[in-house]
Design an enzyme around this catalytic site. Structure first.
Site, PDB file in Angstrom:
ATOM      1  N   CYS A   9      -4.133  -0.855  -2.584  1.00  0.00           N
ATOM      2  CA  CYS A   9      -4.372   0.673  -2.782  1.00  0.00           C
ATOM      3  C   CYS A   9      -4.906   1.055  -4.053  1.00  0.00           C
ATOM      4  O   CYS A   9      -4.464   0.375  -5.076  1.00  0.00           O
ATOM      5  CB  CYS A   9      -3.196   1.369  -2.618  1.00  0.00           C
ATOM      6  SG  CYS A   9      -2.968   3.071  -3.147  1.00  0.00           S
ATOM      7  N   ASN A  10      -6.126   1.515  -4.253  1.00  0.00           N
ATOM      8  CA  ASN A  10      -6.749   1.940  -5.348  1.00  0.00           C
ATOM      9  C   ASN A  10      -5.801   2.525  -6.427  1.00  0.00           C
ATOM     10  O   ASN A  10      -5.769   2.467  -7.466  1.00  0.00           O
ATOM     11  CB  ASN A  10      -8.081   2.624  -5.240  1.00  0.00           C
ATOM     12  CG  ASN A  10      -9.020   1.649  -4.848  1.00  0.00           C
ATOM     13  OD1 ASN A  10      -9.824   1.125  -5.402  1.00  0.00           O
ATOM     14  ND2 ASN A  10      -9.248   1.533  -3.412  1.00  0.00           N
ATOM     15  N   THR A  11      -5.211   3.736  -5.921  1.00  0.00           N
ATOM     16  CA  THR A  11      -4.359   4.492  -6.722  1.00  0.00           C
ATOM     17  C   THR A  11      -2.995   3.688  -7.322  1.00  0.00           C
ATOM     18  O   THR A  11      -2.885   3.658  -8.619  1.00  0.00           O
ATOM     19  CB  THR A  11      -3.747   5.876  -5.869  1.00  0.00           C
ATOM     20  OG1 THR A  11      -4.871   6.419  -5.528  1.00  0.00           O
ATOM     21  CG2 THR A  11      -3.010   6.704  -6.996  1.00  0.00           C
ATOM     22  N   TYR A  61      -0.288   8.677  -2.711  1.00  0.00           N
ATOM     23  CA  TYR A  61       0.096   8.552  -4.074  1.00  0.00           C
ATOM     24  C   TYR A  61      -0.935   9.531  -4.953  1.00  0.00           C
ATOM     25  O   TYR A  61      -0.823   9.302  -5.865  1.00  0.00           O
ATOM     26  CB  TYR A  61       0.012   7.223  -4.502  1.00  0.00           C
ATOM     27  CG  TYR A  61       1.031   6.233  -4.095  1.00  0.00           C
ATOM     28  CD1 TYR A  61       2.056   6.655  -3.283  1.00  0.00           C
ATOM     29  CD2 TYR A  61       1.416   4.973  -4.679  1.00  0.00           C
ATOM     30  CE1 TYR A  61       3.382   5.871  -2.805  1.00  0.00           C
ATOM     31  CE2 TYR A  61       2.368   4.249  -4.542  1.00  0.00           C
ATOM     32  CZ  TYR A  61       3.452   4.709  -3.476  1.00  0.00           C
ATOM     33  OH  TYR A  61       4.531   3.788  -3.248  1.00  0.00           O
ATOM     34  N   GLY A  62      -2.167   9.843  -4.312  1.00  0.00           N
ATOM     35  CA  GLY A  62      -3.342  10.197  -4.913  1.00  0.00           C
ATOM     36  C   GLY A  62      -3.351  11.255  -5.748  1.00  0.00           C
ATOM     37  O   GLY A  62      -3.827  11.499  -6.857  1.00  0.00           O
ATOM     38  N   ASP A  78       0.768  -1.244  -0.039  1.00  0.00           N
ATOM     39  CA  ASP A  78      -0.054  -0.113  -0.055  1.00  0.00           C
ATOM     40  C   ASP A  78       0.927   1.256  -0.080  1.00  0.00           C
ATOM     41  O   ASP A  78       2.074   1.048   0.437  1.00  0.00           O
ATOM     42  CB  ASP A  78      -0.900  -0.088   1.295  1.00  0.00           C
ATOM     43  CG  ASP A  78      -1.646   1.246   1.348  1.00  0.00           C
ATOM     44  OD1 ASP A  78      -2.650   1.486   0.397  1.00  0.00           O
ATOM     45  OD2 ASP A  78      -2.030   1.885   2.300  1.00  0.00           O
ATOM     46  N   SER A  79       0.141   2.339  -0.327  1.00  0.00           N
ATOM     47  CA  SER A  79       1.028   3.556  -0.400  1.00  0.00           C
ATOM     48  C   SER A  79       1.316   4.166   1.013  1.00  0.00           C
ATOM     49  O   SER A  79       2.140   4.777   1.194  1.00  0.00           O
ATOM     50  CB  SER A  79      -0.074   4.737  -1.091  1.00  0.00           C
ATOM     51  OG  SER A  79      -0.953   4.714  -0.526  1.00  0.00           O
ATOM     52  N   GLU A 111      -6.829  10.054   7.770  1.00  0.00           N
ATOM     53  CA  GLU A 111      -5.678   9.686   8.659  1.00  0.00           C
ATOM     54  C   GLU A 111      -5.773  10.454   9.833  1.00  0.00           C
ATOM     55  O   GLU A 111      -5.175  10.051  10.887  1.00  0.00           O
ATOM     56  CB  GLU A 111      -4.248  10.232   7.495  1.00  0.00           C
ATOM     57  CG  GLU A 111      -4.050   9.277   6.651  1.00  0.00           C
ATOM     58  CD  GLU A 111      -2.850   8.811   6.180  1.00  0.00           C
ATOM     59  OE1 GLU A 111      -1.871   9.518   6.514  1.00  0.00           O
ATOM     60  OE2 GLU A 111      -2.693   7.780   5.655  1.00  0.00           O
ATOM     61  N   CYS A 159     -11.000   3.724  -2.460  1.00  0.00           N
ATOM     62  CA  CYS A 159      -9.823   4.136  -1.907  1.00  0.00           C
ATOM     63  C   CYS A 159      -9.869   3.482  -0.557  1.00  0.00           C
ATOM     64  O   CYS A 159     -10.872   3.392   0.328  1.00  0.00           O
ATOM     65  CB  CYS A 159      -9.756   5.739  -1.535  1.00  0.00           C
ATOM     66  SG  CYS A 159      -8.325   6.118  -0.614  1.00  0.00           S
ATOM     67  N   THR A 160      -8.825   2.737  -0.348  1.00  0.00           N
ATOM     68  CA  THR A 160      -8.745   1.917   1.299  1.00  0.00           C
ATOM     69  C   THR A 160      -8.775   2.641   2.345  1.00  0.00           C
ATOM     70  O   THR A 160      -9.028   2.121   3.569  1.00  0.00           O
ATOM     71  CB  THR A 160      -7.640   0.758   0.918  1.00  0.00           C
ATOM     72  OG1 THR A 160      -6.619   1.665   0.832  1.00  0.00           O
ATOM     73  CG2 THR A 160      -7.916  -0.102  -0.105  1.00  0.00           C
ATOM     74  N   HIS A 161      -8.569   4.091   2.248  1.00  0.00           N
ATOM     75  CA  HIS A 161      -8.797   4.897   3.308  1.00  0.00           C
ATOM     76  C   HIS A 161     -10.175   5.040   3.814  1.00  0.00           C
ATOM     77  O   HIS A 161     -10.684   5.382   5.058  1.00  0.00           O
ATOM     78  CB  HIS A 161      -8.115   6.232   3.145  1.00  0.00           C
ATOM     79  CG  HIS A 161      -6.744   6.207   3.354  1.00  0.00           C
ATOM     80  ND1 HIS A 161      -5.744   6.144   2.479  1.00  0.00           N
ATOM     81  CD2 HIS A 161      -5.819   6.765   4.754  1.00  0.00           C
ATOM     82  CE1 HIS A 161      -4.668   5.975   2.779  1.00  0.00           C
ATOM     83  NE2 HIS A 161      -4.788   6.637   4.259  1.00  0.00           N
TER      84      HIS A 161
END
Lengths: 267, 267
Positions: free
Chosen positions: A79-81, A48-49, A16-17, A156, A187-189
């Site tokens: 991570c989607n990005t 990374y977005g 992941d980023s 975050e 987005c995994t966030h």
């Protein structure tokens, strides 16, 4: 690369980023508690977005190389990005199968009734990866994609039950037409913001790309790679490129359990 | 390294974690229009605000090496976080004088009447660099430091005249006691949020660390390094480690003029 029965004992590598991908690890550990996991979070270069395709692809390849040292049976780009921009390159280069989080999310979105919404980072939305993956499965799908650049910072920061977070979610979600009743958390966030999202848009079906990716991992293990044997809970190693401040606190929130020791790697 | 009269013609090297430091370039170009400037923004790895000391120091040294290729007469770390964690190392390694943005801001804060506030990133605040620099000048200074992690994202997103931005500023500023009438903008992103900050806390004297650093540069050039001769406006070269999306738009907002060509460098 070794194959055969011993291979099933090897860990799953997760990249992941940063630490948002720990929501995917959380789902993996719930679904597949016996599996060993090596997680690499590029916390030194997160997020990374807003980065370009070339940079994200390069970072994904570097991360794959680090994870490759642990001889994983499978790599997951959590991570989607990074999935949108780095999956193809990493699949071509890695010594094991690699999956991202976009195809599983798109699979579920393509099966949804009516138009679907996609929320993601700017880089994910601009890649068009979700649209492509959904239209391969359902060419007539109606898709509304929306870049939500500020949501990662809020996740975050951990302002999870907060009127300002609600206001931001409302600002973004109001840009998706109200007839859209199915929205992909691309987005995994984002799953950590679910209370605000759900308050803002009740009655919506939320597709969690990380949760869906964990189910895809289970399918792949069942199909060919094999499950780890024995009943012991698999160990979790966490490698990070930077051990910044507040990491234990924020990481634990995403993982849903305390972060044990964290190892630093240089990227 | 060449010295003597020819040296004054050399550019000023400016390093920032991303594009927030363009507010410093803007001040430099207003104050010293004849000077040539080479700006390096580490947009691939921005933001630095939540990273560790070791990582930020390493990144600052790498950036100094890139800027060094342009044989600058002076380097400016136009980022508070990088100044707090990387200035000493870069000063020890660089082939020219190096200044950061913290000492100039601290100089002005130490001269203020009454208690002072410091707003900055988490890494800047945790470093204690402002407190140290202010107390060296005024040992009895009353200082209230506040980490404002979300403000950089809002500045980059450009929600500049927006009730949500006002709400965030209010949330942060209410944590600084009301008797504090002088506040240091200890992050070069923050000046762009001045409308929201000023609305939130009228009657405050805001010290802009970037603007103050530009004045410090003028003092240093006058003192020893020399001004560039001739009346032509100095050129501005912009080097970035990633040319992400929306860069021209956001960069121009910080710089106050259109971004001409941008060169990519790898870090």
């Amino acid at each position: 690369m070794s194959r055969g029965p011993g291979r099933a004992e090897q860990p799953i590598g997760v990249f992941d980023s940063g630490i948002g991908g720990l929501t995917v690890v959380r789902a993996l550990r719930r679904l597949l508690p016996g599996e060993r996991i090596v997680y690499l979070g590029d916390t030194a270069r997160v997020p990374y977005g807003n980065k370009s395709h070339a940079t994200i692809e390069r970072y994904a390849l570097q991360a794959g190389q680090i994870l490759g040292r642990h001889d994983p049976k499978l790599m997951v780009i959590a991570c989607n990005t990074a999935s949108a921009h780095g999956l193809a390159a990493l699949q071509a280069a890695a010594p094991c199968p690699v999956i991202g989080v976009i195809e599983p999310g798109a699979e579920a979105a393509a099966a949804a009734k009516g138009p679907v919404g996609i929320m993601g980072t700017l880089a994910t939305v601009q890649s068009g990866a979700y649209e492509d993956a959904i239209r391969r499965r359902n060419p007539g799908a109606l898709i509304h994609s929306l870049a939500c650049p500020l949501l990662v910072s809020f996740a975050e920061e951990g302002w999870l039950d907060d009127p300002i977070t609600d206001a931001i979610c409302r600002r973004y979600l109001n840009q998706i037409p109200f007839e859209v009743r199915t929205i992909v958390l691309g987005c995994t966030h984002y799953p950590i913001l679910m209370p605000s999202l759900a308050r803002t848009r009740p009655g919506t079906t939320w597709l969690d790309s990380g949760e869906l990716a964990a189910q895809a991992v289970e399918d792949i293990l069942r199909g060919s790679l094999g499950f780890r044997t024995g009943s012991a809970r698999g160990d979790l190693r966490i490698l990070l490129t930077d051990a910044g401040t507040r990491l234990q606190e924020i990481g634990a929130r995403f993982l849903g359990e305390p972060l044990e020791t964290v190892e630093l790697v240089e990227l």
